[in-house]
Design a protein around this motif. Structure first.
Motif, PDB file in Angstrom:
ATOM      1  N   ARG A 280       0.812  -1.221   0.000  1.00 38.25           N
ATOM      2  CA  ARG A 280       0.000   0.000   0.000  1.00 38.25           C
ATOM      3  C   ARG A 280       0.845   1.272   0.000  1.00 38.25           C
ATOM      4  O   ARG A 280       0.718   2.093  -0.886  1.00 38.25           O
ATOM      5  N   GLU A 281       1.687   1.446   1.002  1.00 34.91           N
ATOM      6  CA  GLU A 281       2.403   2.716   1.150  1.00 34.91           C
ATOM      7  C   GLU A 281       3.749   2.506   1.824  1.00 34.91           C
ATOM      8  O   GLU A 281       3.885   1.700   2.743  1.00 34.91           O
ATOM      9  N   VAL A 282       4.740   3.261   1.354  1.00 34.18           N
ATOM     10  CA  VAL A 282       6.072   3.263   1.958  1.00 34.18           C
ATOM     11  C   VAL A 282       6.398   4.695   2.360  1.00 34.18           C
ATOM     12  O   VAL A 282       6.226   5.624   1.561  1.00 34.18           O
ATOM     13  N   LEU A 283       6.845   4.881   3.595  1.00 26.23           N
ATOM     14  CA  LEU A 283       7.190   6.196   4.132  1.00 26.23           C
ATOM     15  C   LEU A 283       8.691   6.238   4.392  1.00 26.23           C
ATOM     16  O   LEU A 283       9.240   5.331   5.009  1.00 26.23           O
ATOM     17  N   PHE A 284       9.355   7.304   3.925  1.00 29.02           N
ATOM     18  CA  PHE A 284      10.809   7.371   4.015  1.00 29.02           C
ATOM     19  C   PHE A 284      11.231   8.734   4.539  1.00 29.02           C
ATOM     20  O   PHE A 284      10.778   9.769   4.050  1.00 29.02           O
ATOM     21  N   VAL A 285      12.086   8.730   5.553  1.00 29.49           N
ATOM     22  CA  VAL A 285      12.666   9.965   6.089  1.00 29.49           C
ATOM     23  C   VAL A 285      14.141   9.990   5.721  1.00 29.49           C
ATOM     24  O   VAL A 285      14.896   9.081   6.077  1.00 29.49           O
ATOM     25  N   GLN A 286      14.548  11.030   4.975  1.00 27.62           N
ATOM     26  CA  GLN A 286      15.938  11.210   4.556  1.00 27.62           C
ATOM     27  C   GLN A 286      16.606  12.214   5.484  1.00 27.62           C
ATOM     28  O   GLN A 286      16.141  13.332   5.634  1.00 27.62           O
ATOM     29  N   SER A 287      17.717  11.808   6.099  1.00 26.85           N
ATOM     30  CA  SER A 287      18.392  12.672   7.070  1.00 26.85           C
ATOM     31  C   SER A 287      19.295  13.678   6.362  1.00 26.85           C
ATOM     32  O   SER A 287      19.262  13.829   5.148  1.00 26.85           O
TER      33      SER A 287
ATOM     34  N   VAL B 256      10.097  18.774   2.057  1.00 26.56           N
ATOM     35  CA  VAL B 256      11.372  19.168   2.660  1.00 26.56           C
ATOM     36  C   VAL B 256      11.124  19.757   4.035  1.00 26.56           C
ATOM     37  O   VAL B 256      10.235  20.593   4.217  1.00 26.56           O
ATOM     38  N   SER B 257      11.920  19.327   5.013  1.00 24.46           N
ATOM     39  CA  SER B 257      11.794  19.814   6.381  1.00 24.46           C
ATOM     40  C   SER B 257      13.084  20.491   6.810  1.00 24.46           C
ATOM     41  O   SER B 257      14.177  20.041   6.459  1.00 24.46           O
ATOM     42  N   GLU B 258      12.946  21.565   7.576  1.00 23.30           N
ATOM     43  CA  GLU B 258      14.117  22.251   8.110  1.00 23.30           C
ATOM     44  C   GLU B 258      14.505  21.708   9.490  1.00 23.30           C
ATOM     45  O   GLU B 258      15.499  22.125  10.064  1.00 23.30           O
ATOM     46  N   LYS B 259      13.728  20.779  10.001  1.00 25.70           N
ATOM     47  CA  LYS B 259      14.010  20.206  11.313  1.00 25.70           C
ATOM     48  C   LYS B 259      15.022  19.058  11.188  1.00 25.70           C
ATOM     49  O   LYS B 259      15.082  18.395  10.156  1.00 25.70           O
ATOM     50  N   PRO B 260      15.805  18.786  12.246  1.00 22.93           N
ATOM     51  CA  PRO B 260      16.713  17.626  12.227  1.00 22.93           C
ATOM     52  C   PRO B 260      15.893  16.339  12.133  1.00 22.93           C
ATOM     53  O   PRO B 260      14.881  16.182  12.814  1.00 22.93           O
ATOM     54  N   LEU B 261      16.329  15.429  11.277  1.00 24.95           N
ATOM     55  CA  LEU B 261      15.595  14.193  11.067  1.00 24.95           C
ATOM     56  C   LEU B 261      16.524  12.995  11.202  1.00 24.95           C
ATOM     57  O   LEU B 261      17.696  13.056  10.829  1.00 24.95           O
ATOM     58  N   ASP B 262      16.003  11.902  11.722  1.00 27.67           N
ATOM     59  CA  ASP B 262      16.725  10.636  11.749  1.00 27.67           C
ATOM     60  C   ASP B 262      16.120   9.724  10.688  1.00 27.67           C
ATOM     61  O   ASP B 262      14.893   9.638  10.557  1.00 27.67           O
ATOM     62  N   PRO B 263      16.952   9.031   9.908  1.00 29.10           N
ATOM     63  CA  PRO B 263      16.434   8.224   8.804  1.00 29.10           C
ATOM     64  C   PRO B 263      15.605   7.036   9.280  1.00 29.10           C
ATOM     65  O   PRO B 263      15.913   6.409  10.291  1.00 29.10           O
ATOM     66  N   VAL B 264      14.562   6.733   8.542  1.00 29.97           N
ATOM     67  CA  VAL B 264      13.718   5.567   8.811  1.00 29.97           C
ATOM     68  C   VAL B 264      12.894   5.275   7.565  1.00 29.97           C
ATOM     69  O   VAL B 264      12.591   6.186   6.779  1.00 29.97           O
ATOM     70  N   ILE B 265      12.576   4.014   7.338  1.00 30.45           N
ATOM     71  CA  ILE B 265      11.672   3.606   6.258  1.00 30.45           C
ATOM     72  C   ILE B 265      10.592   2.727   6.875  1.00 30.45           C
ATOM     73  O   ILE B 265      10.900   1.807   7.640  1.00 30.45           O
ATOM     74  N   ILE B 266       9.332   3.011   6.549  1.00 30.26           N
ATOM     75  CA  ILE B 266       8.201   2.266   7.105  1.00 30.26           C
ATOM     76  C   ILE B 266       7.436   1.625   5.950  1.00 30.26           C
ATOM     77  O   ILE B 266       7.024   2.320   5.018  1.00 30.26           O
ATOM     78  N   TYR B 267       7.261   0.312   6.021  1.00 32.37           N
ATOM     79  CA  TYR B 267       6.566  -0.429   4.973  1.00 32.37           C
ATOM     80  C   TYR B 267       5.199  -0.900   5.474  1.00 32.37           C
ATOM     81  O   TYR B 267       5.117  -1.781   6.347  1.00 32.37           O
TER      82      TYR B 267
ATOM     83  N   ARG C  40      10.104  -5.778  12.900  1.00 27.50           N
ATOM     84  CA  ARG C  40       8.824  -6.316  12.455  1.00 27.50           C
ATOM     85  C   ARG C  40       7.724  -6.164  13.504  1.00 27.50           C
ATOM     86  O   ARG C  40       6.704  -6.826  13.417  1.00 27.50           O
ATOM     87  N   GLN C  41       7.932  -5.291  14.485  1.00 33.27           N
ATOM     88  CA  GLN C  41       6.890  -5.021  15.472  1.00 33.27           C
ATOM     89  C   GLN C  41       5.887  -4.029  14.904  1.00 33.27           C
ATOM     90  O   GLN C  41       6.248  -2.897  14.569  1.00 33.27           O
ATOM     91  N   ALA C  42       4.634  -4.436  14.822  1.00 32.45           N
ATOM     92  CA  ALA C  42       3.595  -3.554  14.293  1.00 32.45           C
ATOM     93  C   ALA C  42       3.436  -2.306  15.160  1.00 32.45           C
ATOM     94  O   ALA C  42       3.198  -1.207  14.651  1.00 32.45           O
ATOM     95  N   GLY C  43       3.560  -2.466  16.485  1.00 32.88           N
ATOM     96  CA  GLY C  43       3.413  -1.326  17.387  1.00 32.88           C
ATOM     97  C   GLY C  43       4.484  -0.280  17.163  1.00 32.88           C
ATOM     98  O   GLY C  43       4.209   0.921  17.181  1.00 32.88           O
ATOM     99  N   VAL C  44       5.713  -0.725  16.943  1.00 29.49           N
ATOM    100  CA  VAL C  44       6.810   0.207  16.695  1.00 29.49           C
ATOM    101  C   VAL C  44       6.573   0.960  15.383  1.00 29.49           C
ATOM    102  O   VAL C  44       6.736   2.178  15.305  1.00 29.49           O
ATOM    103  N   SER C  45       6.163   0.239  14.346  1.00 30.27           N
ATOM    104  CA  SER C  45       5.901   0.882  13.055  1.00 30.27           C
ATOM    105  C   SER C  45       4.769   1.897  13.154  1.00 30.27           C
ATOM    106  O   SER C  45       4.807   2.955  12.528  1.00 30.27           O
ATOM    107  N   ALA C  46       3.761   1.589  13.961  1.00 29.55           N
ATOM    108  CA  ALA C  46       2.642   2.512  14.140  1.00 29.55           C
ATOM    109  C   ALA C  46       3.105   3.807  14.806  1.00 29.55           C
ATOM    110  O   ALA C  46       2.683   4.906  14.423  1.00 29.55           O
ATOM    111  N   GLN C  47       3.977   3.691  15.798  1.00 30.93           N
ATOM    112  CA  GLN C  47       4.488   4.885  16.467  1.00 30.93           C
ATOM    113  C   GLN C  47       5.389   5.696  15.539  1.00 30.93           C
ATOM    114  O   GLN C  47       5.348   6.931  15.531  1.00 30.93           O
ATOM    115  N   LEU C  48       6.187   5.004  14.734  1.00 31.75           N
ATOM    116  CA  LEU C  48       7.029   5.708  13.769  1.00 31.75           C
ATOM    117  C   LEU C  48       6.164   6.405  12.716  1.00 31.75           C
ATOM    118  O   LEU C  48       6.516   7.480  12.235  1.00 31.75           O
ATOM    119  N   ARG C  49       5.020   5.813  12.383  1.00 31.08           N
ATOM    120  CA  ARG C  49       4.107   6.437  11.412  1.00 31.08           C
ATOM    121  C   ARG C  49       3.566   7.756  11.977  1.00 31.08           C
ATOM    122  O   ARG C  49       3.440   8.750  11.261  1.00 31.08           O
TER     123      ARG C  49
END
Length: 276
Positions: A81-88, A144-155, A177-186
Motif C-alpha cells: 500500500r504505502e512506503v514512508l521514508f525519512v531522509q536525514s 522538505v523539512s528544516e528540522k533535524p531528522l533521523d532516517p527511517v523507512i516504514i513499509y 517487524r513489530q507492528a506497534g513500533v511501526s505505528a508509532q514511527l508512522r
C-alpha cells in the motif's frame, strides 16, 4: 447521502454532518493508535523472553551493509500500500540513489504510494537532490523539512528499517517487524510531513520579479521567528502562510527558507528591486 441516495439539506445541516463524519474518522484513528500502543508491553515481554540477539530474533533482524540492497529490494517487492521514508541530513551515494530509483520504479508498477520527507540541508547536496528529483518523476511525493531528522523507512505499518548508527553514512541497519513500533514511527512521520513543504522543482532561472504577496512574505520571514506569528501578521492561516513560503521557495529554486532568503537578497528583492 444515504445508501447511495442524495438528499438536499440546509447548509448548516450539511456542515454539521461533515464535521460529525470527520470527528468519527479522527476517533477511529485514535482508537487505532491506542490499539497499536497497547501492543508495546506484550512485544517488550516477548522481546525479553527471546533475548535481544539481532540474528536470532524474529522481531528484529540486523542487515549487514553488503546485503542491504538485496534486502531493500525484497522489502520493496513485499510492499502493498504505502512506503514512508525519512531522509536525514547526510548526502546519499550514487549507489544509494540508483537503489532508491530502482525501488521507486517497483512502487509505481505495483501501485504502492511513496512519500518522502527530506531534511533541507541534504536537499542542497547535488547527489541527494538528483535522487529526490528522479523519484519524484516516478510518482513519489516529496517534502522538505528544516528540522533535524533521523532516517527511517516504514513499509505498510508492518515493518520498519532504521540504521544502527544515525551518525554514520554507511552502517548496518535493523529490520523491525513489530507492528506497534511501526505505528508509532508512522505518527512521527505524519508530524514531519505536516510541518514540511513541497520539494522545489524550479529550473534555477528566475524569469520575473516578486509579487506583492511574495515581498510581504520575505519581509516577515526576515523578522518573525515562527509561522504562527507570521500568519497572524498577514491575517491568514498557518497552512496558507506555509503554502506561500513553499511557492516562493519553488520560484527561487530554493530547498530551504534560508536558501530562499539568500537568493532573494542576491536578486535584490529585499531592497525592492526586480530582475532586469
Amino acid at each position: 447521502m444515504d445508501g447511495g441516495d442524495v438528499h438536499t439539506v440546509r447548509p448548516a445541516v450539511a456542515v454539521e454532518l461533515l464535521i460529525e463524519r470527520r470527528i468519527n474518522d479522527l476517533n477511529a484513528e485514535l482508537r487505532r493508535i491506542k490499539e497499536a500502543r497497547a501492543l508495546i508491553p506484550d512485544l517488550e515481554d516477548e522481546w525479553h523472553q527471546t533475548g535481544p540477539t539481532w540474528q536470532n530474533s524474529r522481531y528484529a533482524t540486523r542487515l549487514e551493509q553488503e546485503y542491504q540492497r538485496e534486502n531493500m529490494l525484497r522489502l520493496a517487492l513485499e510492499a502493498r500500500r504505502e512506503v514512508l521514508f525519512v531522509q536525514s541530513a547526510r548526502e546519499v551515494s550514487p549507489f544509494s540513489v540508483a537503489a532508491a530509483v530502482e525501488n521507486a520504479k517497483i512502487f509505481r508498477q505495483r501501485g504502492v504510494r511513496l512519500r518522502v520527507v527530506a531534511q533541507s540541508s541534504s536537499v542542497e547536496l547535488s547527489t541527494t537532490r538528483t535522487g529526490l528529483m528522479e523519484v519524484t518523476e516516478l510518482g513519489a511525493h516529496v517534502r522538505v523539512s528544516e528540522k533535524p531528522l533521523d532516517p527511517v523507512i516504514i513499509y505498510d505499518l508492518s515493518c520498519s528499517v532504521v540504521p544502527l548508527d544515525t551518525g554514520q553514512s554507511q552502517c548496518d541497519i535493523v529490520l523491525l517487524r513489530q507492528a506497534g513500533v511501526s505505528a508509532q514511527l508512522r505518527v512521527l512521520f505524519e508530524q514531519f510531513w505536516h510541518d514540511a513543504t513541497e520539494l522545489p522543482l524550479g529550473d534555477g532561472e528566475i524569469h520575473e520579479g516578486p509579487t506583492d504577496t511574495e515581498r510581504l512574505v520575505l519581509e516577515i520571514l526576515s523578522r518573525v521567528d515562527t509561522d504562527e506569528y507570521a500568519a497572524r501578521e498577514l491575517n491568514i492561516s498557518v497552512r496558507t502562510f506555509r503554502r506561500n513560503v513553499a511557492s516562493l521557495q519553488k520560484k527561487l529554486g530554493a530547498s530551504s527558507r534560508f536558501q530562499a532568503a539568500m537568493r532573494a537578497a542576491e536578486m535584490g528583492w529585499l531592497r525592492g528591486e526586480t530582475p532586469d
